[in-house]
Write an enzyme that holds these catalytic residues in place. Structure first.
Site, PDB file in Angstrom:
ATOM      1  N   LYS A 168       0.843  -1.187   0.000  1.00  0.00           N
ATOM      2  CA  LYS A 168       0.000   0.000   0.000  1.00  0.00           C
ATOM      3  C   LYS A 168       0.884   1.245   0.000  1.00  0.00           C
ATOM      4  O   LYS A 168       1.929   1.272   0.660  1.00  0.00           O
ATOM      5  CB  LYS A 168      -0.904   0.001   1.235  1.00  0.00           C
ATOM      6  CG  LYS A 168      -1.881  -1.158   1.256  1.00  0.00           C
ATOM      7  CD  LYS A 168      -2.920  -1.019   0.175  1.00  0.00           C
ATOM      8  CE  LYS A 168      -3.707  -2.298  -0.028  1.00  0.00           C
ATOM      9  NZ  LYS A 168      -4.756  -2.155  -1.037  1.00  0.00           N
ATOM     10  N   ASP A 197      -0.017   0.051  -4.572  1.00  0.00           N
ATOM     11  CA  ASP A 197      -1.466   0.245  -4.652  1.00  0.00           C
ATOM     12  C   ASP A 197      -1.836   1.487  -3.842  1.00  0.00           C
ATOM     13  O   ASP A 197      -1.670   1.515  -2.626  1.00  0.00           O
ATOM     14  CB  ASP A 197      -2.168  -0.995  -4.080  1.00  0.00           C
ATOM     15  CG  ASP A 197      -3.678  -0.924  -4.180  1.00  0.00           C
ATOM     16  OD1 ASP A 197      -4.214   0.122  -4.616  1.00  0.00           O
ATOM     17  OD2 ASP A 197      -4.335  -1.925  -3.825  1.00  0.00           O
ATOM     18  N   GLU A 223      -1.186   0.428  -8.996  1.00  0.00           N
ATOM     19  CA  GLU A 223      -2.619   0.104  -8.912  1.00  0.00           C
ATOM     20  C   GLU A 223      -3.418   1.275  -8.349  1.00  0.00           C
ATOM     21  O   GLU A 223      -3.002   1.900  -7.373  1.00  0.00           O
ATOM     22  CB  GLU A 223      -2.782  -1.141  -8.028  1.00  0.00           C
ATOM     23  CG  GLU A 223      -4.219  -1.626  -7.875  1.00  0.00           C
ATOM     24  CD  GLU A 223      -4.260  -3.026  -7.262  1.00  0.00           C
ATOM     25  OE1 GLU A 223      -3.435  -3.873  -7.640  1.00  0.00           O
ATOM     26  OE2 GLU A 223      -5.114  -3.259  -6.381  1.00  0.00           O
ATOM     27  N   GLU A 249     -10.989  -2.676  -9.529  1.00  0.00           N
ATOM     28  CA  GLU A 249     -11.574  -3.539  -8.495  1.00  0.00           C
ATOM     29  C   GLU A 249     -12.927  -3.016  -8.047  1.00  0.00           C
ATOM     30  O   GLU A 249     -13.715  -3.765  -7.474  1.00  0.00           O
ATOM     31  CB  GLU A 249     -10.623  -3.667  -7.300  1.00  0.00           C
ATOM     32  CG  GLU A 249     -10.439  -2.398  -6.509  1.00  0.00           C
ATOM     33  CD  GLU A 249      -9.433  -2.565  -5.388  1.00  0.00           C
ATOM     34  OE1 GLU A 249      -8.239  -2.716  -5.690  1.00  0.00           O
ATOM     35  OE2 GLU A 249      -9.832  -2.564  -4.219  1.00  0.00           O
ATOM     36  N   ASP A 272     -13.239  -8.164  -9.843  1.00  0.00           N
ATOM     37  CA  ASP A 272     -13.312  -9.085  -8.699  1.00  0.00           C
ATOM     38  C   ASP A 272     -14.502 -10.016  -8.946  1.00  0.00           C
ATOM     39  O   ASP A 272     -15.619  -9.528  -9.161  1.00  0.00           O
ATOM     40  CB  ASP A 272     -13.507  -8.272  -7.413  1.00  0.00           C
ATOM     41  CG  ASP A 272     -13.415  -9.133  -6.162  1.00  0.00           C
ATOM     42  OD1 ASP A 272     -14.065 -10.202  -6.136  1.00  0.00           O
ATOM     43  OD2 ASP A 272     -12.721  -8.747  -5.219  1.00  0.00           O
ATOM     44  N   HIS A 299      -8.846  -8.983  -9.143  1.00  0.00           N
ATOM     45  CA  HIS A 299      -8.708  -8.559  -7.749  1.00  0.00           C
ATOM     46  C   HIS A 299      -9.309  -9.651  -6.869  1.00  0.00           C
ATOM     47  O   HIS A 299     -10.260 -10.322  -7.275  1.00  0.00           O
ATOM     48  CB  HIS A 299      -9.495  -7.254  -7.563  1.00  0.00           C
ATOM     49  CG  HIS A 299      -9.617  -6.775  -6.159  1.00  0.00           C
ATOM     50  ND1 HIS A 299     -10.747  -7.001  -5.385  1.00  0.00           N
ATOM     51  CD2 HIS A 299      -8.772  -6.072  -5.387  1.00  0.00           C
ATOM     52  CE1 HIS A 299     -10.571  -6.432  -4.192  1.00  0.00           C
ATOM     53  NE2 HIS A 299      -9.387  -5.865  -4.161  1.00  0.00           N
ATOM     54  N   GLU A 332      -3.967 -12.614  -6.731  1.00  0.00           N
ATOM     55  CA  GLU A 332      -3.829 -11.785  -5.534  1.00  0.00           C
ATOM     56  C   GLU A 332      -4.124 -12.657  -4.310  1.00  0.00           C
ATOM     57  O   GLU A 332      -5.239 -13.146  -4.135  1.00  0.00           O
ATOM     58  CB  GLU A 332      -4.800 -10.594  -5.583  1.00  0.00           C
ATOM     59  CG  GLU A 332      -4.768  -9.784  -4.304  1.00  0.00           C
ATOM     60  CD  GLU A 332      -5.300  -8.376  -4.439  1.00  0.00           C
ATOM     61  OE1 GLU A 332      -6.170  -8.130  -5.292  1.00  0.00           O
ATOM     62  OE2 GLU A 332      -4.830  -7.508  -3.667  1.00  0.00           O
TER      63      GLU A 332
HETATM   64 CA    CA Z   1      -6.337  -2.804  -4.652  1.00  0.00          CA
END
Ligand code: CA
Length: 379
Positions: A168, A197, A223, A249, A272, A299, A332
């Protein structure tokens, strides 16, 4: 055989170490809406809905389930179109589609169990019998130790065998983000793939400026640099950067993904399966992406049910482009504490040296432990 009963199980479990991302939502619990569908033959299929679980349950209980009861589960695409067309006037995106996703996944599980075949065999077959996975983690937990905690966690994933890690970012400062990613890159070395991300926390100019700095650190993809509604902004960021830009996502259905794909607003789309419309719809999104030279790398952020559905879907996506030494799409494999990922199946999904075997059991290949549902059921 017809569909006899649909039950939504809303579950939640506290986490020991609450964590957050750039969005600022503090995750104190992990929860989900598990969808159980039973047929007249006694076959039980499981699905999962992404997002607020009580909302998914309300959509299913009040709007969707009554239209599904009594139908043939093999009519999975017919059912999908009927549910979507019933709900699109007030819910073409969001939780209504997550609710359809949970039903769709459960129907594929039923079809697989009825045929005694894994789901990937029903959606075109497996291009690979195992998938490369990446660890998603490196959230923000201890605000005093943001760099050190990221480095320690990344080293832990490397020791556990992962060959790719997604961290992140979004610390409100390009300098702070760059320094934290640089520290992680130096700690894990150059052989581990590293993705970042931002959870859509940046402006277009900030995303481009940060992206250019991060390119020095050999980042696999950037991302959700910016807000998902801003397709033109995505185009600007994607064109400005050499590294791949990913997103999607929080997008839903083939119509939702259409503009981003056709305009090549991002290099990688990330539907997703528990949100974007289930396996049925994600197959269509993947086809649309391949038509326009956009990669599809799903995702995943849920329980073992959603994770398994994602693996079957991923197994059915061809290498793009096909080659002697392909770079297949990665799974993921989110690593924050989640009992529904780790304990809900009697045999959990595990990685070895960054690789996960595609399940071969009937349906999703998940044997659900009802004791875990009962333990964490939300009243
Ligand atoms: Ca993400």
């Amino acid at each position: 055989m017809n569909i006899k009963k649909i039950t939504c199980h809303v579950v939640a479990a506290p986490v020991q170490r609450p964590f957050t991302s750039s969005r600022g939502w503090l995750y104190k619990t992990r929860g989900t809406c598990l969808v159980e569908i039973e047929t007249s033959d006694g076959i039980v299929g499981w699905g999962e809905c992404y997002g607020p679980s009580a909302v998914a349950k309300a959509f299913i209980d009040t709007q969707l389930a009554p239209r599904v009861i009594g139908r043939d589960p093999f009519d999975v695409e017919v059912i999908w179109e009927d549910l979507y067309n019933r709900i699109k006037d007030y819910g073409p995106k969001g939780m209504s589609i997550a609710a359809i996703s949970g039903i769709d996944i459960a129907l594929w599980d039923i079809i697989g169990k009825a045929c005694n075949k894994p789901v990937h065999k029903l959606i075109g077959g497996a291009f690979r019998t195992e998938v490369d996975c990446y660890a998603t983690g490196l959230y923000f937990t201890d605000m005093e130790r943001l760099v050190d905690e990221a480095v320690e966690e990344a080293i832990g994933y490397k020791k556990a065998g992962f060959k790719a890690i997604k961290m992140k970012i979004g610390l409100g400062s390009i300098k702070r983000d760059y320094e934290r990613v640089k520290a992680v890159r130096e700690a894990i070395g150059s052989d581990i793939k590293l993705m970042v991300d931002a959870n859509h926390c940046l402006t277009v100019p900030a995303a481009i400026k940060l992206g250019r700095k991060l390119e020095e650190l050999d980042i696999e993809w950037f991302e959700e640099p910016i807000s998902p509604e801003d397709i033109d902004g995505y185009i600007e960021v994607t064109r400005a950067l050499d590294m791949a830009v990913a997103g999607g996502e929080n997008e839903f259905t083939r119509w939702g993904f259409r503009d981003a794909i056709v305009r090549k607003a991002m290099d990688i789309v990330q539907p997703d399966v528990c949100a974007a419309g289930g396996i049925t719809e994600c197959k269509k999104i993947a086809s649309l992406a391949s038509t326009h030279g956009v990669e599809c790398v799903p995702h995943a952020w849920g329980s073992v049910v959603g994770l398994s559905a994602t693996i079957h879907f991923l197994a059915s996506i061809p290498n793009q482009p096909p080659s002697l030494f392909p770079m297949p799409p990665m799974l993921e494999f989110e690593q924050e504490e989640n009992p529904f990922r780790d304990h809900l199946a009697k045999t959990p999904i595990q990685q070895v040296n960054g690789v996960i075997a595609v399940p071969t059991g009937a349906g999703l290949g998940v044997e659900v432990d009802r004791a875990v549902i009962d333990k964490y059921r939300v009243a």
